[in-house]
Enzyme design. Structure first.
Site, short mmCIF file in Angstrom:
data_model
loop_
_atom_site.label_atom_id
_atom_site.label_comp_id
_atom_site.label_asym_id
_atom_site.label_seq_id
_atom_site.Cartn_x
_atom_site.Cartn_y
_atom_site.Cartn_z
N HIS A 199 -12.76 -2.03 2.79
CA HIS A 199 -11.32 -2.26 3.00
C HIS A 199 -10.88 -1.98 4.43
CE1 HIS A 199 -6.99 -1.45 1.29
NE2 HIS A 199 -6.98 -2.22 2.36
N HIS A 256 -2.54 2.76 8.47
CA HIS A 256 -3.64 2.06 7.79
C HIS A 256 -3.93 0.77 8.54
CE1 HIS A 256 -6.15 -0.07 5.06
NE2 HIS A 256 -5.20 -0.90 4.66
N HIS A 275 -7.50 -2.10 9.87
CA HIS A 275 -8.84 -2.61 9.60
C HIS A 275 -9.64 -2.72 10.90
CE1 HIS A 275 -6.84 -4.88 5.97
NE2 HIS A 275 -6.88 -3.56 5.79
N GLU A 288 0.82 -1.21 0.00
CA GLU A 288 0.00 0.00 0.00
C GLU A 288 0.85 1.27 0.00
OE1 GLU A 288 -3.00 0.02 -0.57
OE2 GLU A 288 -3.96 -1.79 0.21
#
Length: 226
Positions: free
Chosen positions: A159, A96, A98, A77
């Site tokens: 995502h 980043h 989840h 990413e």
């Protein structure tokens, strides 16, 4: 390794541990980065386990993604991270992850945009949702660019979420706030009523705290509840 680089790696290692303990990542999910200088970025390597990072789980890249230090491949990413640094000169760190409840809102296509919690209004503002883009593609970077011009946190459709800040811990704490807000909003929705702050209440709140706002402004509704 420069002394400053070592300290930065230790900070990212700690952030990775916190993400893991909070359940914001599973297996090798997520990625972290820090801007070391105008043209150098330290980023986690592809496949690294965020809860068990070591000093070897990082590489240095330039703003074009070319590896400048380290023997392994950067996170898949990396394009998303670099897009944020190119767009926002004030950003020094990107996280980043989840987080499950916030990611649930991302899967449902629901932004965390309403003015509901005073603390979120003052510290985070609106959390918009980017259009879907396949992970690890340049499309992810393009999907978030319209939102990151003001927002410090963005949901990634189907995502996860990405947050940014002036250092790794500010970016991490914003991720915590995103998930905390999502959790409270989910409970309110399950209970059947989300009380939204009125325009006057938001004005009063901002006035009492000097009128400052971090991130994009949240949304108020004509009705106090939805």
């Amino acid at each position: 390794m420069l002394a400053g680089d070592f300290k930065t790696r230790q900070d990212l290692i700690e952030v990775g541990r916190r993400l893991d303990r909070k359940g914001f990542v599973a297996a090798n999910d997520g990625n972290l980065s820090v801007r070391l200088s105008a043209d150098r970025v330290l980023v986690t390597t592809s496949g690294s386990i965020k809860g068990h990072l070591t000093n070897d789980d990082f590489v240095v890249v330039d703003l074009n993604g070319r590896v400048q230090g380290g023997a392994r491949r950067p996170s898949t990413e990396i394009a998303m991270h670099l897009a944020i640094y190119r767009l926002r000169a004030d950003v020094r760190a990107v996280v980043h992850a989840h987080p499950p409840i916030a990611t649930g809102f991302a899967v449902a296509g629901i932004p965390l945009a309403l003015c509901v919690l005073p603390e979120i209004v003052l510290t985070l503002g609106s959390v918009p949702i980017a259009s879907y883009a396949p992970p690890a593609t340049e499309d992810v970077a393009r999907s978030i660019e319209p939102h990151l011009k003001r927002a410090d946190a963005v949901l990634l459709r189907n995502h996860g979420a990405v947050t940014c800040g002036t250092d790794p811990f500010e970016a991490y704490y914003r991720m915590e706030r995103v998930e905390h807000f999502a959790h409270i909003l989910l409970v309110a929705r399950l209970l059947g009523n989300v009380g939204v702050l009125s325009r006057d209440q938001v004005r009063e709140l901002m006035g009492a705290h000097g009128g400052g706002l971090v991130g994009a402004p949240c949304e108020v509704c004509d009705s106090a509840a939805i």
